[in-house]
Design a protein around this motif. Structure first.
Motif: not given
Length: 138
Positions: A42-45, A59-64
């Motif tokens: 789980i990557h940091s947001i 707008n480019s924030s992602r939970l990866t």
């Protein structure tokens, strides 16, 4: 086992810069099998530093998540959910699946390996983990 990145759009105002522990707890409450699963990362947001140890979501924030291809399905339940990340609310949007692209160099802001609290111990733990994963590098 081939792995992919599953990236969910996220929305909200802000979250703490150091939100990893709270993020793991929030997603594990929805998908308990994620906790302690060594096959799933789980990557940091991501976001924009807004001061006072806070990260503004953009707008480019992602939970990866980095997962084996077979593990994509269980993650889909996160779409539309609200996460409580250390007292801050984040709405999870729809996911995109992205193939991994080879890179000559890798960077991580934070790496945690059990038993690696001193620099020499940490480097040996990293070397051991790389050998276990059959990854060549230094």
């Amino acid at each position: 086992m081939p792995k992919v990145d599953v990236q969910f759009r996220v929305s909200g105002r802000e979250i703490p810069v150091d939100h990893g522990y709270h993020l793991l707890g929030a997603v594990s409450r929805i998908i308990p099998s994620l906790h302690g699963n060594g096959e799933i990362g789980i990557h940091s947001i991501n976001g924009r530093f807004s001061g006072n140890r806070m990260l503004a979501l953009t707008n480019s924030s992602r939970l990866t998540f980095r997962v084996p291809v077979e593990a994509i399905g269980p993650l889909l339940v996160l779409a539309g959910k609200i996460l409580d990340i250390g007292g801050y609310t984040v709405r999870v949007g729809t996911p995109d699946v992205r193939a991994l692209v080879p890179a000559a160099r890798l960077y991580s802001r934070l790496v945690v390996i059990k038993g690696g609290t001193e620099p020499a111990d940490f480097l040996e733990a990293v070397r051991r983990k790389l050998r276990e994963m059959e990854i060549q590098g230094e």
